[in-house]
Design a protein around this motif. Structure first.
Motif, PDB file in Angstrom:
ATOM      1  N   SER A 290       0.431  -1.383   0.234  1.00 38.89           N
ATOM      2  CA  SER A 290      -0.300  -0.082   0.148  1.00 38.89           C
ATOM      3  C   SER A 290       1.046   1.455  -0.205  1.00 38.89           C
ATOM      4  O   SER A 290       1.733   1.460   0.533  1.00 38.89           O
ATOM      5  CB  SER A 290      -0.732   0.323   1.259  1.00 38.89           C
ATOM      6  OG  SER A 290      -1.656   1.029   1.597  1.00 38.89           O
ATOM      7  N   LYS A 291       0.264   2.511  -0.440  1.00 43.20           N
ATOM      8  CA  LYS A 291       1.198   4.188  -0.836  1.00 43.20           C
ATOM      9  C   LYS A 291       0.666   4.115   0.683  1.00 43.20           C
ATOM     10  O   LYS A 291       0.895   5.802   0.787  1.00 43.20           O
ATOM     11  CB  LYS A 291       1.136   4.034  -2.121  1.00 43.20           C
ATOM     12  CG  LYS A 291       1.312   3.254  -3.387  1.00 43.20           C
ATOM     13  CD  LYS A 291       2.848   3.376  -3.106  1.00 43.20           C
ATOM     14  CE  LYS A 291       3.618   2.063  -4.253  1.00 43.20           C
ATOM     15  NZ  LYS A 291       4.510   2.265  -4.442  1.00 43.20           N
ATOM     16  N   ALA A 292      -0.200   4.543   0.880  1.00 46.85           N
ATOM     17  CA  ALA A 292      -1.063   4.878   2.239  1.00 46.85           C
ATOM     18  C   ALA A 292      -0.756   3.746   2.914  1.00 46.85           C
ATOM     19  O   ALA A 292      -1.913   3.110   3.967  1.00 46.85           O
ATOM     20  CB  ALA A 292      -3.013   5.116   1.653  1.00 46.85           C
ATOM     21  N   ALA A 293      -0.037   3.683   4.487  1.00 47.12           N
ATOM     22  CA  ALA A 293       0.202   2.639   5.162  1.00 47.12           C
ATOM     23  C   ALA A 293       1.014   4.043   6.196  1.00 47.12           C
ATOM     24  O   ALA A 293       1.373   4.874   6.593  1.00 47.12           O
ATOM     25  CB  ALA A 293       0.981   1.717   4.527  1.00 47.12           C
TER      26      ALA A 293
ATOM     27  N   PRO B 238      -1.554  -1.260   6.037  1.00 52.28           N
ATOM     28  CA  PRO B 238      -2.556  -0.184   5.119  1.00 52.28           C
ATOM     29  C   PRO B 238      -3.703   0.979   5.780  1.00 52.28           C
ATOM     30  O   PRO B 238      -4.610   0.228   6.602  1.00 52.28           O
ATOM     31  CB  PRO B 238      -2.952  -1.382   4.016  1.00 52.28           C
ATOM     32  CG  PRO B 238      -2.214  -2.212   3.900  1.00 52.28           C
ATOM     33  CD  PRO B 238      -1.678  -2.261   5.458  1.00 52.28           C
ATOM     34  N   ILE B 239      -4.227   1.649   5.750  1.00 56.06           N
ATOM     35  CA  ILE B 239      -4.484   2.832   6.764  1.00 56.06           C
ATOM     36  C   ILE B 239      -6.224   2.491   5.910  1.00 56.06           C
ATOM     37  O   ILE B 239      -7.239   2.134   7.033  1.00 56.06           O
ATOM     38  CB  ILE B 239      -4.345   4.453   5.764  1.00 56.06           C
ATOM     39  CG1 ILE B 239      -2.895   4.118   6.524  1.00 56.06           C
ATOM     40  CG2 ILE B 239      -5.411   5.009   6.688  1.00 56.06           C
ATOM     41  CD1 ILE B 239      -2.286   6.317   6.700  1.00 56.06           C
ATOM     42  N   HIS B 240      -7.222   2.120   4.907  1.00 54.64           N
ATOM     43  CA  HIS B 240      -7.854   2.096   4.345  1.00 54.64           C
ATOM     44  C   HIS B 240      -8.692   1.050   4.925  1.00 54.64           C
ATOM     45  O   HIS B 240      -9.211   1.284   5.529  1.00 54.64           O
ATOM     46  CB  HIS B 240      -8.057   1.251   2.875  1.00 54.64           C
ATOM     47  CG  HIS B 240      -9.317   1.308   2.077  1.00 54.64           C
ATOM     48  ND1 HIS B 240      -9.701   2.176   2.237  1.00 54.64           N
ATOM     49  CD2 HIS B 240      -9.727  -0.554   1.957  1.00 54.64           C
ATOM     50  CE1 HIS B 240     -11.472   1.771   1.747  1.00 54.64           C
ATOM     51  NE2 HIS B 240     -11.118   0.383   1.437  1.00 54.64           N
ATOM     52  N   PRO B 241      -7.646   0.120   5.571  1.00 56.78           N
ATOM     53  CA  PRO B 241      -8.728  -1.874   6.212  1.00 56.78           C
ATOM     54  C   PRO B 241      -8.772  -1.288   7.496  1.00 56.78           C
ATOM     55  O   PRO B 241      -9.314  -2.030   8.767  1.00 56.78           O
ATOM     56  CB  PRO B 241      -7.399  -2.595   5.537  1.00 56.78           C
ATOM     57  CG  PRO B 241      -6.696  -1.971   5.108  1.00 56.78           C
ATOM     58  CD  PRO B 241      -6.793  -0.643   4.696  1.00 56.78           C
ATOM     59  N   ILE B 242      -7.443   0.044   8.121  1.00 58.00           N
ATOM     60  CA  ILE B 242      -7.887   0.489   8.933  1.00 58.00           C
ATOM     61  C   ILE B 242      -9.035   1.039   9.651  1.00 58.00           C
ATOM     62  O   ILE B 242      -9.903   1.212  11.249  1.00 58.00           O
ATOM     63  CB  ILE B 242      -6.239   0.865   9.782  1.00 58.00           C
ATOM     64  CG1 ILE B 242      -5.710   0.309   9.883  1.00 58.00           C
ATOM     65  CG2 ILE B 242      -6.759   1.670  11.059  1.00 58.00           C
ATOM     66  CD1 ILE B 242      -4.145   1.239   9.895  1.00 58.00           C
TER      67      ILE B 242
ATOM     68  N   ILE C 262      -9.761   8.072   1.012  1.00 59.70           N
ATOM     69  CA  ILE C 262      -9.060   9.342   0.243  1.00 59.70           C
ATOM     70  C   ILE C 262      -8.262   7.693   0.468  1.00 59.70           C
ATOM     71  O   ILE C 262      -7.372   7.981  -0.468  1.00 59.70           O
ATOM     72  CB  ILE C 262      -9.165   9.697   1.227  1.00 59.70           C
ATOM     73  CG1 ILE C 262      -9.928  11.221   1.532  1.00 59.70           C
ATOM     74  CG2 ILE C 262      -7.441  10.582   1.412  1.00 59.70           C
ATOM     75  CD1 ILE C 262      -9.773  12.221   2.342  1.00 59.70           C
ATOM     76  N   PHE C 263      -8.051   7.943   1.275  1.00 66.07           N
ATOM     77  CA  PHE C 263      -7.208   6.278   1.424  1.00 66.07           C
ATOM     78  C   PHE C 263      -7.497   5.127   0.495  1.00 66.07           C
ATOM     79  O   PHE C 263      -6.188   4.607  -0.411  1.00 66.07           O
ATOM     80  CB  PHE C 263      -7.097   5.420   2.785  1.00 66.07           C
ATOM     81  CG  PHE C 263      -6.324   6.587   4.105  1.00 66.07           C
ATOM     82  CD1 PHE C 263      -4.215   7.568   3.820  1.00 66.07           C
ATOM     83  CD2 PHE C 263      -7.207   7.764   4.264  1.00 66.07           C
ATOM     84  CE1 PHE C 263      -4.469   8.168   4.220  1.00 66.07           C
ATOM     85  CE2 PHE C 263      -7.271   8.690   5.872  1.00 66.07           C
ATOM     86  CZ  PHE C 263      -5.537   8.617   5.564  1.00 66.07           C
TER      87      PHE C 263
ATOM     88  N   TYR D 293      -5.681   2.968  -5.215  1.00 65.13           N
ATOM     89  CA  TYR D 293      -6.560   1.935  -6.255  1.00 65.13           C
ATOM     90  C   TYR D 293      -5.301   2.838  -7.341  1.00 65.13           C
ATOM     91  O   TYR D 293      -4.612   2.418  -7.921  1.00 65.13           O
ATOM     92  CB  TYR D 293      -7.962   2.997  -6.137  1.00 65.13           C
ATOM     93  CG  TYR D 293      -8.110   2.654  -7.910  1.00 65.13           C
ATOM     94  CD1 TYR D 293      -8.389   1.714  -8.261  1.00 65.13           C
ATOM     95  CD2 TYR D 293      -8.297   4.093  -8.558  1.00 65.13           C
ATOM     96  CE1 TYR D 293      -9.872   1.057  -8.715  1.00 65.13           C
ATOM     97  CE2 TYR D 293      -9.080   3.464 -10.283  1.00 65.13           C
ATOM     98  CZ  TYR D 293      -9.862   2.200 -10.182  1.00 65.13           C
ATOM     99  OH  TYR D 293     -10.518   2.166 -11.533  1.00 65.13           O
ATOM    100  N   PHE D 294      -4.698   4.536  -7.524  1.00 62.98           N
ATOM    101  CA  PHE D 294      -3.886   4.937  -8.578  1.00 62.98           C
ATOM    102  C   PHE D 294      -2.431   4.753  -7.970  1.00 62.98           C
ATOM    103  O   PHE D 294      -2.141   4.563  -9.588  1.00 62.98           O
ATOM    104  CB  PHE D 294      -3.927   6.346  -8.368  1.00 62.98           C
ATOM    105  CG  PHE D 294      -6.064   7.090  -8.522  1.00 62.98           C
ATOM    106  CD1 PHE D 294      -6.043   6.711 -10.081  1.00 62.98           C
ATOM    107  CD2 PHE D 294      -7.019   7.207  -8.117  1.00 62.98           C
ATOM    108  CE1 PHE D 294      -7.924   7.260 -10.509  1.00 62.98           C
ATOM    109  CE2 PHE D 294      -8.138   7.330  -8.595  1.00 62.98           C
ATOM    110  CZ  PHE D 294      -8.510   7.493  -9.669  1.00 62.98           C
ATOM    111  N   GLU D 295      -2.353   4.173  -7.356  1.00 63.27           N
ATOM    112  CA  GLU D 295      -0.398   4.459  -6.893  1.00 63.27           C
ATOM    113  C   GLU D 295       0.363   2.951  -7.323  1.00 63.27           C
ATOM    114  O   GLU D 295       1.392   2.838  -7.452  1.00 63.27           O
ATOM    115  CB  GLU D 295      -0.429   5.228  -5.392  1.00 63.27           C
ATOM    116  CG  GLU D 295      -0.785   6.929  -5.870  1.00 63.27           C
ATOM    117  CD  GLU D 295       0.615   7.197  -6.726  1.00 63.27           C
ATOM    118  OE1 GLU D 295       1.292   6.919  -7.048  1.00 63.27           O
ATOM    119  OE2 GLU D 295      -0.507   8.040  -7.390  1.00 63.27           O
TER     120      GLU D 295
END
Length: 162
Positions: free
Chosen positions: A3-6, A11-15, A63-64, A69-71
């Motif tokens: 993940s690029k947002a971690a 990863p932050i999204h599943p948090i 957002i995360f 998705y894009f990175e």
């Protein structure tokens, strides 16, 4: 496909996603209880508040999710699943946002508006279940956002033991 947002390797999204899922589930419970006892405004207000919390945190999670998705480089199959996951989640937020709008200032307490507001929320929750399943496929089947650890061989274990 890390993940690029971690935070570290997580990863932050599943948090974040358990918060809107839980809020939307609680709103469903509140809607059922308000339907069973429409004279008690508590459950109407409870559902309204839960939907507000759910929408806010769903947008933060989005957002995360969008960053990944894009990175994150992913296979074409994973990208298709991610696209459906994102589109379904946007639909869910739209349904809950509309339900939230209908409920403002207790405008949906009457039977007609209430039926529409509660139906939109229920449909949103059902779609959320499908989207969550797709999110699980992304992580567990396509390994999107997962840090792959190197395989440990027998030689590695012998070296570590000596």
């Amino acid at each position: 496909m890390k993940s690029k947002a971690a935070i570290g390797s997580h990863p932050i999204h599943p948090i974040i996603v358990p918060i809107p899922i839980g809020a939307f589930f609680l709103a469903l419970i509140g809607d059922v209880l308000f339907t069973a006892n429409p004279e008690d405004p508590f459950w109407y207000q409870f559902s309204h508040a839960c939907i507000g919390v759910g929408v806010v945190f769903a947008l933060i999670a989005a957002i995360f999710g969008a960053i990944d998705y894009f990175e994150v480089k992913m296979s074409a199959a994973a990208f298709r699943v991610a696209t459906w996951h994102a589109l379904l989640n946007l639909t869910v937020v739209g349904l809950y946002g509309t339900s939230l709008f209908l409920r403002r200032n207790e405008a949906a307490v009457e039977e007609g508006p209430w039926t529409l507001a509660a139906s939109l929320s229920t449909l949103g929750f059902l779609i959320l279940g499908v989207s969550g399943w797709l999110g699980g496929k992304l992580a567990y089947e396509h390994r999107v956002g997962v840090v792959e650890k190197p395989e440990v061989t027998g030689a590695d274990l012998r070296r570590a033991a000596s």
